[in-house]
Motif scaffolding. Structure first.
Motif, PDB file in Angstrom:
ATOM      1  N   CYS A   1       0.834  -1.322   0.130  1.00 60.43           N
ATOM      2  CA  CYS A   1       0.042   0.046   0.081  1.00 60.43           C
ATOM      3  C   CYS A   1       0.756   1.438   0.153  1.00 60.43           C
ATOM      4  O   CYS A   1       0.481   2.367  -0.606  1.00 60.43           O
TER       5      CYS A   1
ATOM      6  N   CYS B   1       1.886   3.594  -3.129  1.00 61.30           N
ATOM      7  CA  CYS B   1       1.095   4.472  -3.584  1.00 61.30           C
ATOM      8  C   CYS B   1       0.287   5.394  -2.495  1.00 61.30           C
ATOM      9  O   CYS B   1      -0.299   6.414  -2.790  1.00 61.30           O
ATOM     10  N   HIS B   2       0.120   5.161  -1.384  1.00 61.17           N
ATOM     11  CA  HIS B   2      -0.227   5.753  -0.050  1.00 61.17           C
ATOM     12  C   HIS B   2       0.527   6.285   0.749  1.00 61.17           C
ATOM     13  O   HIS B   2       1.139   5.344   1.515  1.00 61.17           O
TER      14      HIS B   2
ATOM     15  N   HIS C   1       0.714   8.235  -5.932  1.00 59.10           N
ATOM     16  CA  HIS C   1      -0.360   7.489  -6.854  1.00 59.10           C
ATOM     17  C   HIS C   1      -1.707   7.387  -6.508  1.00 59.10           C
ATOM     18  O   HIS C   1      -2.520   7.381  -7.303  1.00 59.10           O
TER      19      HIS C   1
ATOM     20  N   PRO D   1      -4.439   8.634  -2.906  1.00 56.73           N
ATOM     21  CA  PRO D   1      -4.524   9.736  -1.801  1.00 56.73           C
ATOM     22  C   PRO D   1      -3.684   9.270  -0.648  1.00 56.73           C
ATOM     23  O   PRO D   1      -3.539   8.212  -0.426  1.00 56.73           O
TER      24      PRO D   1
ATOM     25  N   PHE E   1      -3.116   8.575   3.412  1.00 57.08           N
ATOM     26  CA  PHE E   1      -3.864   8.064   4.293  1.00 57.08           C
ATOM     27  C   PHE E   1      -3.904   8.987   5.760  1.00 57.08           C
ATOM     28  O   PHE E   1      -4.762   8.854   6.582  1.00 57.08           O
TER      29      PHE E   1
ATOM     30  N   LEU F   1      -7.288  10.874   6.797  1.00 55.70           N
ATOM     31  CA  LEU F   1      -8.423  10.379   5.740  1.00 55.70           C
ATOM     32  C   LEU F   1      -9.604   9.806   6.641  1.00 55.70           C
ATOM     33  O   LEU F   1     -10.728  10.250   6.146  1.00 55.70           O
TER      34      LEU F   1
ATOM     35  N   TYR G   1     -16.547   2.045   4.207  1.00 54.69           N
ATOM     36  CA  TYR G   1     -15.947   3.032   3.099  1.00 54.69           C
ATOM     37  C   TYR G   1     -14.693   2.323   3.010  1.00 54.69           C
ATOM     38  O   TYR G   1     -14.084   2.085   1.630  1.00 54.69           O
TER      39      TYR G   1
ATOM     40  N   PRO H   1     -11.926  -1.329  -5.092  1.00 52.41           N
ATOM     41  CA  PRO H   1     -11.619  -0.142  -5.381  1.00 52.41           C
ATOM     42  C   PRO H   1     -12.220   0.819  -6.283  1.00 52.41           C
ATOM     43  O   PRO H   1     -12.425   2.067  -6.077  1.00 52.41           O
TER      44      PRO H   1
ATOM     45  N   LYS I   1     -16.003   3.041  -5.602  1.00 53.65           N
ATOM     46  CA  LYS I   1     -16.224   4.511  -5.379  1.00 53.65           C
ATOM     47  C   LYS I   1     -14.750   5.071  -5.560  1.00 53.65           C
ATOM     48  O   LYS I   1     -13.752   4.745  -4.834  1.00 53.65           O
TER      49      LYS I   1
ATOM     50  N   VAL J   1     -12.020   7.803  -5.838  1.00 51.74           N
ATOM     51  CA  VAL J   1     -11.896   9.350  -5.418  1.00 51.74           C
ATOM     52  C   VAL J   1     -11.433  10.238  -6.654  1.00 51.74           C
ATOM     53  O   VAL J   1     -10.850  10.082  -7.367  1.00 51.74           O
TER      54      VAL J   1
ATOM     55  N   MET K   1      -5.704   1.286  -8.760  1.00 51.19           N
ATOM     56  CA  MET K   1      -5.372   0.474  -7.251  1.00 51.19           C
ATOM     57  C   MET K   1      -6.108  -1.007  -7.555  1.00 51.19           C
ATOM     58  O   MET K   1      -7.167  -1.233  -7.907  1.00 51.19           O
TER      59      MET K   1
ATOM     60  N   TYR L   1      -7.647  -5.979  -3.362  1.00 47.49           N
ATOM     61  CA  TYR L   1      -7.019  -6.798  -2.551  1.00 47.49           C
ATOM     62  C   TYR L   1      -8.005  -7.784  -2.005  1.00 47.49           C
ATOM     63  O   TYR L   1      -8.718  -7.528  -0.910  1.00 47.49           O
TER      64      TYR L   1
HETATM   65  C1  HEC Z   1      -0.934   1.121  -7.367  1.00 46.96           C
HETATM   66  C2  HEC Z   1      -1.369   1.916  -6.360  1.00 46.96           C
HETATM   67  C3  HEC Z   1      -2.045   1.489  -5.368  1.00 46.96           C
HETATM   68  C4  HEC Z   1      -1.879   0.469  -4.382  1.00 46.96           C
HETATM   69  C5  HEC Z   1      -0.697  -0.505  -4.360  1.00 46.96           C
HETATM   70  C6  HEC Z   1      -3.016   0.855  -3.310  1.00 46.96           C
HETATM   71  N1  HEC Z   1      -3.648   1.965  -3.729  1.00 46.96           N
HETATM   72 FE1  HEC Z   1      -5.451   2.341  -2.541  1.00 46.96          FE
HETATM   73  N2  HEC Z   1      -5.708   3.820  -4.049  1.00 46.96           N
HETATM   74  C7  HEC Z   1      -5.122   3.826  -5.251  1.00 46.96           C
HETATM   75  C8  HEC Z   1      -5.647   4.971  -6.037  1.00 46.96           C
HETATM   76  C9  HEC Z   1      -5.132   5.768  -7.099  1.00 46.96           C
HETATM   77  C10 HEC Z   1      -6.903   5.412  -5.299  1.00 46.96           C
HETATM   78  C11 HEC Z   1      -7.966   6.477  -5.485  1.00 46.96           C
HETATM   79  C12 HEC Z   1      -8.835   5.712  -6.761  1.00 46.96           C
HETATM   80  C13 HEC Z   1      -9.868   5.066  -6.083  1.00 46.96           C
HETATM   81  O1  HEC Z   1     -10.534   5.489  -5.298  1.00 46.96           O
HETATM   82  O2  HEC Z   1      -9.896   3.678  -6.512  1.00 46.96           O
HETATM   83  C14 HEC Z   1      -6.959   4.686  -3.835  1.00 46.96           C
HETATM   84  C15 HEC Z   1      -7.880   4.514  -2.978  1.00 46.96           C
HETATM   85  C16 HEC Z   1      -7.827   4.040  -1.884  1.00 46.96           C
HETATM   86  C17 HEC Z   1      -8.518   4.247  -0.621  1.00 46.96           C
HETATM   87  C18 HEC Z   1      -9.715   5.359  -0.581  1.00 46.96           C
HETATM   88  C19 HEC Z   1      -8.877   6.499  -0.218  1.00 46.96           C
HETATM   89  C20 HEC Z   1      -9.723   7.932  -0.208  1.00 46.96           C
HETATM   90  O3  HEC Z   1      -8.635   9.181  -0.062  1.00 46.96           O
HETATM   91  O4  HEC Z   1     -10.841   7.855   0.074  1.00 46.96           O
HETATM   92  C21 HEC Z   1      -8.215   3.154   0.402  1.00 46.96           C
HETATM   93  C22 HEC Z   1      -8.780   3.274   1.708  1.00 46.96           C
HETATM   94  C23 HEC Z   1      -7.002   2.577  -0.180  1.00 46.96           C
HETATM   95  N3  HEC Z   1      -6.820   2.855  -1.316  1.00 46.96           N
HETATM   96  C24 HEC Z   1      -6.454   1.580   0.477  1.00 46.96           C
HETATM   97  C25 HEC Z   1      -5.479   0.984  -0.055  1.00 46.96           C
HETATM   98  C26 HEC Z   1      -4.904  -0.296   1.029  1.00 46.96           C
HETATM   99  C27 HEC Z   1      -5.147  -0.565   2.283  1.00 46.96           C
HETATM  100  C28 HEC Z   1      -3.814  -0.747   0.089  1.00 46.96           C
HETATM  101  C29 HEC Z   1      -2.901  -1.991   0.391  1.00 46.96           C
HETATM  102  C30 HEC Z   1      -3.599  -3.102   0.988  1.00 46.96           C
HETATM  103  C31 HEC Z   1      -3.887   0.296  -1.227  1.00 46.96           C
HETATM  104  N4  HEC Z   1      -4.968   0.954  -1.070  1.00 46.96           N
HETATM  105  C32 HEC Z   1      -2.939  -0.135  -2.257  1.00 46.96           C
HETATM  106  C33 HEC Z   1      -3.760   3.175  -5.680  1.00 46.96           C
HETATM  107  C34 HEC Z   1      -3.260   2.366  -4.872  1.00 46.96           C
END
Ligand code: HEC
Length: 357
Positions: free
Chosen positions: A274, A277-278, A286, A288, A290, A293, A313, A321, A324, A326, A334, A337
């Protein structure tokens, strides 16, 4: 041009890091985006050595310390250490489920991990300043090791080993997005394509071997399933498992996995990639950040009302992902998982600790 030359050319071209992925994805200085099962990301770079044995690295020369040298003064005080990395390997990332390090010197799979891919900062420098973290050139693995090669080469070709032969890498070609490695060893010609299996942490190797003798396969320390050999074509499925005590994050497991907890969530944040990107400090990556949040209102593409970032959420965002997306972030970037409930809860608890007061 015959196919052999083509393979060789591909091998040469791949000396430069480039993604096999489509134009829509790109390698950034910072880290990922990762590949996917369908469009893996291929990267040729130095690789870290998580503690492989001499038996595995039997065709590697050891580097030796050398006296420091100055063009003006000749030998000066001090020594220069060799760079301790694996120089001839090819990395392939299939998304969060699997990354592999396949070595062109040993012509074998050295290790595999899941979570993220590689943190290239040591090699390529910080995206902002361009500065490297150290003079090591060796990127860091992001995630958790699930396979580390042990013992001698898993492929045994009988009737030919009167002496120990070193394999010779011929290059690789990309079939349906997935690289197939090609090498010879003595009179044997081997092609192997590696991809994620259907079981979690499993790795499938598809072999096509033309050999003068019978071919056997033995993988030290791992359960395998091998299909029948039909004219030199067979597959081997290796069942990987978290590797404890070597590189990767599995080493520092100081949390319980009995019920969801923040420490487990923090480990998963790293192990599942995670963090690629976060961020947790408010910077935009890549995805938003955390930071701050939890409990805030999030603008969603195609929705008039903002959504509160509560447990439901966040849990949905991890599993699905695209439900919804963002605002101002691309949909489908994303990967979903499909992890266990306790893992999801732990991640949510971890994200909650980063909420604004
Ligand atoms: C390859 C990049 C990538 C990875 C790796 C990734 N994410 Fe994300 N994630 C994103 C992107 C881009 C968004 C915003 C677009 C969307 O909502 O799908 C997002 C959105 C989110 C959101 C909503 C955030 C918000 O501001 O509302 C959460 C919660 C989240 N991810 C959790 C995770 C978790 C937990 C992991 C690891 C298990 C993870 N992500 C791995 C790219 C990634």
């Amino acid at each position: 041009m015959n196919s052999r030359n083509l393979l060789f050319l591909l091998g040469l071209l791949s000396l430069v890091a480039f993604p096999v992925a489509g134009e829509d994805r790109f390698i950034t200085l910072s880290n990922l985006p990762m590949g996917t099962r369908e469009k893996p990301l291929v990267l040729r770079t130095y690789f870290p050595d998580p503690g492989l044995t001499r038996e595995v690295l039997s065709n590697h020369d050891l580097g030796y310390r050398a006296r420091k040298y100055s063009p003006g003064k000749g030998d000066v005080d001090g020594f220069v250490d060799p760079i301790l990395g694996i120089p001839g390997a090819i990395g392939v990332n299939f998304g969060p489920d699997l990354s592999i390090c396949w070595d062109a010197t040993e012509c074998r799979l050295l290790y595999a991990w899941r979570g993220g891919f590689l943190d290239m900062t040591n090699y390529w420098g910080e995206p902002e300043s361009g500065r490297r973290k150290g003079f090591g050139y060796i990127p860091e693995l992001v995630g958790e090791l699930i396979f580390v090669a042990k013992g001698s080469h898993p492929l045994g070709i009988f009737d030919q080993y009167t002496e120990i032969l070193a394999p010779e890498f011929k290059g690789y070609r990309v079939i349906d997005g997935v690289p197939e490695f090609h090498y010879t060893v003595g009179e044997a010609d081997v092609r192997v394509k590696i991809e994620p299996g259907t079981e979690p942490m499993s790795i499938v190797k598809h072999y096509t071997v033309k050999a003068p003798g019978e071919v056997g396969y033995y993988e030290t320390g791992y359960k395998i399933k091998k299909t029948d050999d039909k004219d030199g074509t067979f597959s081997v499925t290796i069942q990987g498992k978290p590797v404890v005590g070597m590189g990767g994050a599995a080493e520092e497991q100081e949390y319980s996995t009995e019920k969801p907890n923040v420490e487990w969530g923090a480990a998963l944040y790293t192990n599942l990639g995670c963090l690629a990107c976060h961020s947790t400090d408010g910077t935009r990556g890549h995805g938003p950040t955390f930071a701050g949040l939890y409990g805030e209102e999030v603008p969603i593409t195609g929705m008039d009302e903002k959504v509160i970032a509560d447990d439901a959420y966040i849990e949905e965002s991890i599993v699905n992902p695209t439900a919804k997306v963002v605002e101002s972030y691309p949909p489908g970037y994303m990967p979903p998982y499909p992890i266990g409930k306790k893992e999801i809860k732990s991640l949510t608890m971890f994200i909650k600790t980063l909420a604004n007061e």
